[in-house]
Design a protein around this motif. Structure first.
Motif, PDB file in Angstrom:
ATOM      1  N   ILE A 109      53.534 -24.135 -16.526  1.00 15.32           N
ATOM      2  CA  ILE A 109      54.875 -24.401 -15.910  1.00 15.32           C
ATOM      3  C   ILE A 109      54.666 -24.892 -14.834  1.00 15.32           C
ATOM      4  O   ILE A 109      55.603 -25.721 -14.405  1.00 15.32           O
ATOM      5  CB  ILE A 109      55.375 -22.877 -15.973  1.00 15.32           C
ATOM      6  N   GLY A 110      53.657 -24.713 -14.092  1.00 12.78           N
ATOM      7  CA  GLY A 110      53.574 -25.064 -12.537  1.00 12.78           C
ATOM      8  C   GLY A 110      53.465 -26.635 -12.601  1.00 12.78           C
ATOM      9  O   GLY A 110      53.864 -27.473 -11.798  1.00 12.78           O
ATOM     10  N   ALA A 111      52.483 -27.340 -13.380  1.00 18.23           N
ATOM     11  CA  ALA A 111      52.371 -28.760 -13.750  1.00 18.23           C
ATOM     12  C   ALA A 111      53.657 -29.441 -14.222  1.00 18.23           C
ATOM     13  O   ALA A 111      53.905 -30.226 -13.679  1.00 18.23           O
ATOM     14  CB  ALA A 111      51.167 -28.901 -14.709  1.00 18.23           C
ATOM     15  N   SER A 112      54.466 -28.720 -14.890  1.00 24.46           N
ATOM     16  CA  SER A 112      55.562 -29.409 -15.516  1.00 24.46           C
ATOM     17  C   SER A 112      56.583 -29.427 -14.385  1.00 24.46           C
ATOM     18  O   SER A 112      57.425 -30.413 -14.136  1.00 24.46           O
ATOM     19  CB  SER A 112      56.307 -28.463 -16.709  1.00 24.46           C
ATOM     20  N   VAL A 113      56.828 -28.540 -13.588  1.00 29.78           N
ATOM     21  CA  VAL A 113      57.653 -28.355 -12.488  1.00 29.78           C
ATOM     22  C   VAL A 113      57.281 -29.581 -11.485  1.00 29.78           C
ATOM     23  O   VAL A 113      58.232 -30.304 -10.847  1.00 29.78           O
ATOM     24  CB  VAL A 113      57.783 -27.118 -11.589  1.00 29.78           C
ATOM     25  N   PHE A 114      56.062 -29.792 -10.972  1.00 26.62           N
ATOM     26  CA  PHE A 114      55.607 -30.766 -10.537  1.00 26.62           C
ATOM     27  C   PHE A 114      55.930 -32.313 -10.884  1.00 26.62           C
ATOM     28  O   PHE A 114      56.450 -33.165 -10.341  1.00 26.62           O
ATOM     29  CB  PHE A 114      54.085 -30.696 -10.261  1.00 26.62           C
ATOM     30  N   MET A 115      55.979 -32.271 -12.206  1.00 29.26           N
ATOM     31  CA  MET A 115      56.064 -33.733 -13.005  1.00 29.26           C
ATOM     32  C   MET A 115      57.662 -34.019 -12.648  1.00 29.26           C
ATOM     33  O   MET A 115      58.123 -35.111 -12.832  1.00 29.26           O
ATOM     34  CB  MET A 115      55.600 -33.591 -14.479  1.00 29.26           C
ATOM     35  N   LEU A 116      58.632 -33.042 -12.625  1.00 29.57           N
ATOM     36  CA  LEU A 116      59.838 -33.117 -12.327  1.00 29.57           C
ATOM     37  C   LEU A 116      60.230 -33.412 -11.043  1.00 29.57           C
ATOM     38  O   LEU A 116      61.285 -34.102 -10.711  1.00 29.57           O
ATOM     39  CB  LEU A 116      60.709 -32.044 -12.947  1.00 29.57           C
ATOM     40  N   LEU A 117      59.500 -33.422  -9.973  1.00 31.66           N
ATOM     41  CA  LEU A 117      59.740 -33.708  -8.587  1.00 31.66           C
ATOM     42  C   LEU A 117      59.311 -35.235  -8.442  1.00 31.66           C
ATOM     43  O   LEU A 117      58.617 -36.002  -8.805  1.00 31.66           O
ATOM     44  CB  LEU A 117      58.873 -32.945  -7.455  1.00 31.66           C
ATOM     45  N   PRO A 118      60.760 -35.785  -7.768  1.00 30.63           N
ATOM     46  CA  PRO A 118      60.412 -37.147  -7.346  1.00 30.63           C
ATOM     47  C   PRO A 118      59.236 -37.722  -6.459  1.00 30.63           C
ATOM     48  O   PRO A 118      58.878 -36.898  -5.510  1.00 30.63           O
ATOM     49  CB  PRO A 118      61.558 -37.547  -6.798  1.00 30.63           C
ATOM     50  N   GLN A 119      58.373 -38.600  -6.755  1.00 32.37           N
ATOM     51  CA  GLN A 119      57.249 -39.143  -5.986  1.00 32.37           C
ATOM     52  C   GLN A 119      58.141 -39.858  -4.538  1.00 32.37           C
ATOM     53  O   GLN A 119      58.762 -40.791  -5.012  1.00 32.37           O
ATOM     54  CB  GLN A 119      56.402 -39.764  -6.784  1.00 32.37           C
ATOM     55  N   PRO A 120      57.417 -39.435  -3.552  1.00 30.47           N
ATOM     56  CA  PRO A 120      58.260 -40.197  -2.441  1.00 30.47           C
ATOM     57  C   PRO A 120      57.519 -41.624  -2.393  1.00 30.47           C
ATOM     58  O   PRO A 120      56.491 -42.030  -3.060  1.00 30.47           O
ATOM     59  CB  PRO A 120      57.882 -39.210  -1.080  1.00 30.47           C
ATOM     60  N   LYS A 121      58.242 -42.747  -1.953  1.00 31.81           N
ATOM     61  CA  LYS A 121      57.848 -44.026  -1.822  1.00 31.81           C
ATOM     62  C   LYS A 121      57.051 -44.163  -0.370  1.00 31.81           C
ATOM     63  O   LYS A 121      57.797 -43.880   0.776  1.00 31.81           O
ATOM     64  CB  LYS A 121      59.044 -45.055  -1.855  1.00 31.81           C
ATOM     65  N   LEU A 122      55.828 -44.241  -0.340  1.00 32.27           N
ATOM     66  CA  LEU A 122      55.114 -44.465   0.748  1.00 32.27           C
ATOM     67  C   LEU A 122      54.306 -45.619   0.933  1.00 32.27           C
ATOM     68  O   LEU A 122      54.135 -46.533   0.199  1.00 32.27           O
ATOM     69  CB  LEU A 122      53.721 -43.277   0.698  1.00 32.27           C
ATOM     70  N   ASP A 123      54.050 -45.892   2.431  1.00 34.47           N
ATOM     71  CA  ASP A 123      53.251 -47.105   2.709  1.00 34.47           C
ATOM     72  C   ASP A 123      51.849 -46.800   2.541  1.00 34.47           C
ATOM     73  O   ASP A 123      51.253 -45.928   3.199  1.00 34.47           O
ATOM     74  CB  ASP A 123      53.524 -47.509   4.024  1.00 34.47           C
ATOM     75  N   THR A 124      51.472 -47.609   1.520  1.00 33.27           N
ATOM     76  CA  THR A 124      49.786 -47.142   0.931  1.00 33.27           C
ATOM     77  C   THR A 124      48.952 -48.388   1.580  1.00 33.27           C
ATOM     78  O   THR A 124      49.298 -49.551   1.790  1.00 33.27           O
ATOM     79  CB  THR A 124      49.760 -47.178  -0.612  1.00 33.27           C
ATOM     80  N   ARG A 125      47.666 -47.822   1.723  1.00 37.73           N
ATOM     81  CA  ARG A 125      46.691 -48.747   1.874  1.00 37.73           C
ATOM     82  C   ARG A 125      45.359 -48.376   1.391  1.00 37.73           C
ATOM     83  O   ARG A 125      44.962 -47.426   0.723  1.00 37.73           O
ATOM     84  CB  ARG A 125      46.515 -48.762   3.571  1.00 37.73           C
ATOM     85  N   PRO A 126      44.275 -49.308   1.349  1.00 38.18           N
ATOM     86  CA  PRO A 126      43.032 -49.211   0.462  1.00 38.18           C
ATOM     87  C   PRO A 126      42.478 -47.799   0.973  1.00 38.18           C
ATOM     88  O   PRO A 126      42.563 -47.754   2.303  1.00 38.18           O
ATOM     89  CB  PRO A 126      42.199 -50.442   0.727  1.00 38.18           C
ATOM     90  N   LEU A 127      41.511 -47.313   0.149  1.00 42.87           N
ATOM     91  CA  LEU A 127      40.841 -46.153   0.574  1.00 42.87           C
ATOM     92  C   LEU A 127      39.523 -46.665   1.176  1.00 42.87           C
ATOM     93  O   LEU A 127      38.686 -47.267   0.346  1.00 42.87           O
ATOM     94  CB  LEU A 127      40.735 -44.965  -0.307  1.00 42.87           C
ATOM     95  N   SER A 128      38.896 -45.991   2.129  1.00 37.34           N
ATOM     96  CA  SER A 128      37.598 -46.324   2.767  1.00 37.34           C
ATOM     97  C   SER A 128      36.837 -44.792   3.118  1.00 37.34           C
ATOM     98  O   SER A 128      37.924 -43.837   3.470  1.00 37.34           O
ATOM     99  CB  SER A 128      37.520 -47.369   3.865  1.00 37.34           C
ATOM    100  N   ALA A 129      35.725 -44.743   3.287  1.00 38.07           N
ATOM    101  CA  ALA A 129      34.908 -43.686   3.608  1.00 38.07           C
ATOM    102  C   ALA A 129      35.420 -42.987   4.876  1.00 38.07           C
ATOM    103  O   ALA A 129      35.245 -41.929   5.146  1.00 38.07           O
ATOM    104  CB  ALA A 129      33.393 -43.685   3.338  1.00 38.07           C
ATOM    105  N   ASP A 130      35.441 -43.796   5.765  1.00 36.76           N
ATOM    106  CA  ASP A 130      35.904 -43.383   7.175  1.00 36.76           C
ATOM    107  C   ASP A 130      37.070 -42.558   7.149  1.00 36.76           C
ATOM    108  O   ASP A 130      37.634 -42.039   8.159  1.00 36.76           O
ATOM    109  CB  ASP A 130      35.810 -44.677   8.108  1.00 36.76           C
TER     110      ASP A 130
END
Length: 248
Positions: A109-130
């Motif tokens: 139920i919890g995962a289903s509710v999360f899937m219904l939530l809209p994903q915000p549009k974010l400014d993304t960037r590559p991931l590094s260890a730092d």
């Protein structure tokens, strides 16, 4: 296993493998399926890890051949997840059937509710260890703990940490997700196997479907409309399974 059971394992496994790589929620289909086919909840939980492991190997290998992935960062994230997974799997082997079923329904139920939530549009960037720190490592431990215990909807947690907190794009979230899941699922599977909570025959048949689905998923670039179709089809199937679980 009858022919119908074999076909169900391969067919649902294929759908689950596809969903697991591109989104989240595949185990919401496969775990109840194994229970419907007669496995006790904890055994179904352990058996599902066979498919998750082989599906993850397929996805990681395919992403690597396509030039995606960051081994160093993946290992940084996977170490705390492994520690959590060991604890979660140990807990899962000792919980009562009735308690596990309640947790399963709540998780679905919890995962289903999360899937219904809209994903915000974010400014993304590559991931590094730092860019990693104590909060992220603690979050990875918590995801590993949850994934080791039940796995259902764990992809939603990766979206929270990798996309919303670390702000990496969703295709890269999928790349890191499958790598981390592969690393933490191996010790969890070992714990379930030691406790005789894995049925290898059913797990390998289910894994065949998961592998096919994962293989297709890494080669698919879903449009926004296509992603919505996958989400809604998954939710419809999950709703039917939840009804069946509650009245079972």
């Amino acid at each position: 296993m009858s022919l119908i059971e074999l076909l169900a394992l391969v067919g649902i496994g294929g759908v689950a493998g596809f969903i697991n790589v591109l989104s989240a929620g595949g185990s919401m289909l496969t775990l109840p399926l194994l229970m419907f086919l007669g496995l006790p909840p904890q055994v179904a939980n352990g058996t599902n890890r066979v498919a998750i492991t082989l599906q993850s190997i397929t996805a990681v290998g395919s992403f690597h051949r396509m030039g995606h992935g960051n081994l160093l960062v993946s290992l940084h994230l996977a170490v705390p997840a492994v520690l959590g997974s060991l604890l979660g799997a140990w807990m899962a082997t000792r919980v009562a059937d009735a308690v596990f079923e309640i947790v399963l329904v709540a998780a679905m139920i919890g995962a289903s509710v999360f899937m219904l939530l809209p994903q915000p549009k974010l400014d993304t960037r590559p991931l590094s260890a730092d860019r990693l720190g104590p909060v992220i490592y603690l979050a990875m431990f918590a995801i590993g703990l949850y994934g080791g215990f039940i796995q259902v909807g764990v992809g939603a947690l990766f979206i929270v940490v990798l996309y919303r907190m670390l702000k990496i794009d969703l295709p890269q979230v999928n790349v890191f997700k499958v790598a981390i899941i592969l690393v933490y699922t191996l010790p969890a599977l070992l714990i379930f196997a030691i406790n005789d909570q894995v049925r290898w025959g059913m797990g390998l048949v289910l894994a065949l479907g998961n592998i096919i689905g994962a293989f297709l998923a890494v080669r698919v670039n879903l449009s926004a409309r296509g992603a919505q179709w996958v989400k809604w089809i998954t939710l419809v199937m999950v709703a039917a399974i939840l009804v069946r679980l509650v009245v079972y």
